[in-house]
Design a protein around this motif. Structure first.
Motif, PDB file in Angstrom:
ATOM      1  N   ARG A  36       0.818  -1.215   0.000  1.00 28.08           N
ATOM      2  CA  ARG A  36       0.000   0.000   0.000  1.00 28.08           C
ATOM      3  C   ARG A  36       0.853   1.266   0.000  1.00 28.08           C
ATOM      4  N   LEU A  40       1.424   5.125  -3.072  1.00 29.96           N
ATOM      5  CA  LEU A  40       1.626   6.469  -2.519  1.00 29.96           C
ATOM      6  C   LEU A  40       2.895   7.095  -3.095  1.00 29.96           C
ATOM      7  N   ALA A  58       2.578  10.870   4.255  1.00 35.46           N
ATOM      8  CA  ALA A  58       1.673   9.846   3.725  1.00 35.46           C
ATOM      9  C   ALA A  58       2.183   8.450   4.070  1.00 35.46           C
ATOM     10  N   ASN A  62       0.390   5.663   6.299  1.00 37.31           N
ATOM     11  CA  ASN A  62       0.202   4.304   5.792  1.00 37.31           C
ATOM     12  C   ASN A  62       0.608   3.255   6.835  1.00 37.31           C
ATOM     13  N   LEU A 190      -8.428   3.403   4.498  1.00 35.50           N
ATOM     14  CA  LEU A 190      -8.141   3.133   3.086  1.00 35.50           C
ATOM     15  C   LEU A 190      -7.425   4.303   2.428  1.00 35.50           C
ATOM     16  N   ILE A 191      -7.798   5.504   2.837  1.00 34.29           N
ATOM     17  CA  ILE A 191      -7.218   6.715   2.250  1.00 34.29           C
ATOM     18  C   ILE A 191      -7.374   7.806   3.318  1.00 34.29           C
ATOM     19  N   PHE A 195      -7.827  13.607   2.146  1.00 36.64           N
ATOM     20  CA  PHE A 195      -7.815  13.522   0.687  1.00 36.64           C
ATOM     21  C   PHE A 195      -9.224  13.603   0.098  1.00 36.64           C
ATOM     22  N   GLN A 214      -8.165   7.726  11.946  1.00 38.55           N
ATOM     23  CA  GLN A 214      -7.579   8.962  11.430  1.00 38.55           C
ATOM     24  C   GLN A 214      -7.065   9.875  12.543  1.00 38.55           C
TER      25      GLN A 214
ATOM     26  N   ASP B  42     -13.078  -0.043  -1.712  1.00 35.84           N
ATOM     27  CA  ASP B  42     -11.683  -0.036  -2.133  1.00 35.84           C
ATOM     28  C   ASP B  42     -11.516   0.842  -3.376  1.00 35.84           C
ATOM     29  N   ALA B  45     -11.713   4.483  -2.593  1.00 40.70           N
ATOM     30  CA  ALA B  45     -10.454   5.054  -2.115  1.00 40.70           C
ATOM     31  C   ALA B  45      -9.573   5.462  -3.292  1.00 40.70           C
ATOM     32  N   LEU B  46      -9.598   4.652  -4.358  1.00 40.96           N
ATOM     33  CA  LEU B  46      -8.826   4.984  -5.556  1.00 40.96           C
ATOM     34  C   LEU B  46      -9.370   6.262  -6.208  1.00 40.96           C
ATOM     35  N   LEU B  49      -8.211   9.209  -4.303  1.00 46.34           N
ATOM     36  CA  LEU B  49      -6.806   9.505  -4.613  1.00 46.34           C
ATOM     37  C   LEU B  49      -6.690  10.220  -5.959  1.00 46.34           C
TER      38      LEU B  49
END
Lengths: 263, 269
Positions: A36, A40, A58, A62, A190-191, A195, A214, B42, B45-46, B49
């Motif tokens: 993962r 990034l 980042a 992660n 996940l992100i 973002f 988070q 999932d 999330a992409l 990004l």
């Protein structure tokens, strides 16, 4: 209080037995931490700064979230639901301490084990492979301890309520699975939540799930300091109190439904 | 026993397994929705990004989505067909595998026919949707050849993932214990194949091209569809190699499985 400490200690010791299981999990975390991290690296080649994160931030995010999976129980655990299904819940309910407190104490024991034997090694692996951003101020470590303690409570309360669904349905895992999937996404696992598009970000940051992953990550990264840090911890504390209260309320409602079959 | 008989028996056995799963209709639908949603998140999330970056190693969102969809469909097919092999570690631990060996059918057949976890098909639906949107997004000029490469790649990709499951199950003949390490290869494999391999470092990219050939699940076929050159310098027809690679994988997996079965020692409990 002493009884809860004892329960927590037992839960901690129970985990100590499964050394190879933890090693296998550590291997998995390390692999996924790496897999993962690579996207990034590519993303930050396209842009040096994404929503206030630089590459090192980042990468630190992660590895932190990878380290927290087991600590905050992000992917669940259905022990409570299993006792409800099997009927063993009756003996737990009749013990001279709080049902919620019993499971919460167990969860803290489990969380401390995973903090020491999973989260710490995972972050160190991340440090060895990529070099992470470490806190610049000593106070951050104290704030992190508070934030993690609250994160465990929020994660526990949410999971516990999903488990309690077993009082009403034979398929708590089905309902709970959907809840966990949503919470994983909304927790910033996940992100990073930063973002998210501007219109969605305030919403996801206000939800309790942000406090599971988070917020501890933000505290570690020192993205929240001073009053903002107080605010972040306050929000976590508020959600922890609200969700634990809701969970206790659900216990009261659910136990009215318990019918003990003789035998 | 003729092959036709095996086929008939297979459907009979997995049919029974499927009917069992349908007993609780609501929970079956819920679980399928869960599998569908998990992968959608999932992908979400992409999307988040990509909302922040123009491209990933020169790949646009549509192009990555094409990889994503192909990987999801292949993986879901393998994951569904190989569900019986999830049971192997438990069967070994509890000594149930002994019973399998006493029956007049192969252990492989009995394992594959033991279960067909239908909810995992939720992922196929999700993969197909993303695949359909992605191919429109990148506007692939379809030719019969390209369509053939896509179809063959989906099947070959499934076969490659399937052989990973078989080897993972065979691995349990030695370890007896669970399969968390195996997850790294299966779920890790889908994670890797959901991104263009360009982003991975040289050694890992070579590893998944020449040794553990995940690159043939979707990457090389997608390069062919998108008419992109390969950074490792393999020619364009590498996109056609998937079925060959898949066959090799299956041969290795079959060998690993039978080797495992031969070396199987009962746990004796």
């Amino acid at each position: 209080m002493r009884v809860y400490l004892e329960i927590g200690k037992r839960a901690f010791q129970r985990e100590l037995v499964y050394r190879t299981k933890n090693l296998a999990g550590l291997f998995t975390n390390a692999c996924f931490g790496y897999l993962r991290a690579v996207p990034l690296l590519a993303a930050f080649e396209a842009r040096g700064d994404i929503a206030g994160y630089n590459l090192q931030d980042a990468l630190t995010w992660n590895w932190t979230v990878q380290a927290l999976i087991m600590v905050v129980g992000l992917w669940g655990g259905w022990e409570v639901a299993d006792t409800i299904r099997s009927g063993d819940v009756v003996s737990d309910l009749s013990k001279p301490f709080s049902f919620l407190g019993f499971w919460l104490a167990r969860d803290y024991g489990r969380a401390i084990y995973y903090l020491l034997f999973r989260a710490l090694p995972v972050v160190l692996i991340g440090q060895l492979l990529f070099g992470l951003r470490w806190p610049h101020h000593a106070i951050t470590w104290a704030a992190l301890a508070v934030s993690l303690a609250l994160a465990v409570s929020i994660g526990f309360a949410f999971r516990f309520m999903l488990n309690l669904a077993a009082f009403w349905t034979t398929d708590a895992r089905g309902v709970g699975g959907l809840g966990l999937i949503a919470s994983t996404f909304l927790s910033g696992f996940l992100i990073p939540l930063a973002f998210f598009p501007d219109w969605l970000r305030p919403v996801v940051q206000a939800l309790p799930f942000a406090g599971i992953v988070q917020t501890p990550a933000d505290v570690f990264l020192e993205r929240v300091t001073g009053w903002a840090l107080m605010g972040a911890l306050g929000q976590q504390a508020l959600w922890a109190a609200l969700l634990l209260g809701a969970a206790q309320g659900l216990v009261v409602i659910a136990t009215r439904r318990v019918v003990v079959q003789g035998g | 026993m003729p092959l036709r008989e095996y086929w008939r028996l297979y459907w009979r056995l997995v049919g029974a397994s499927a009917r069992g799963q349908m007993q609780y209709k609501a929970s079956f639908l819920l679980a399928t929705a869960g599998v569908f949603a998990a992968n959608l998140f999932d992908f979400g999330a992409l999307l988040v990004l990509y909302h922040r970056i123009p491209h990933l190693a020169g790949w646009s969102l549509g192009e990555v989505a094409l990889l994503w969809g192909m990987s999801a469909v292949s993986f879901a097919l393998a994951d569904t067909i190989a569900s019986g092999f999830d049971l192997v570690p438990a069967m070994i631990r509890q000594g149930d595998f002994d019973r399998l060996l006493t029956r007049p059918l192969g252990a492989f057949f009995q394992t594959i026919a033991a279960r067909l976890t239908l909810r995992r098909l939720g992922r196929i639906g999700q993969g197909l949707v993303i695949l359909a949107v992605a191919q429109g997004e990148v506007a692939i000029p379809w030719t019969p050849g390209k369509l053939a490469v896509l179809m063959v790649a989906l099947a070959a990709g499934a076969a490659i993932f399937f052989s990973v499951y078989i080897l993972g199950a065979a691995y349990a003949f030695w370890t007896v214990e669970g399969t968390e390490v195996v997850n790294t290869f299966t779920y890790g494999g889908t994670t890797m194949t959901s991104y263009p391999l360009d982003i991975f470092h040289g050694w890992l990219r070579r590893f998944v091209t020449f040794i553990f050939p995940l690159a043939f699940v979707n990457y090389y076929p997608a390069l062919y569809l998108l008419e992109r050159p390969d950074p490792l310098g393999l020619p364009a027809w590498a996109g056609w190699l998937s079925p060959l690679v898949a066959t090799l994988c299956c041969v290795v997996a079959a060998w690993g499985w039978s080797f495992g079965v031969r070396h199987y020692q009962s746990t004796g409990s």
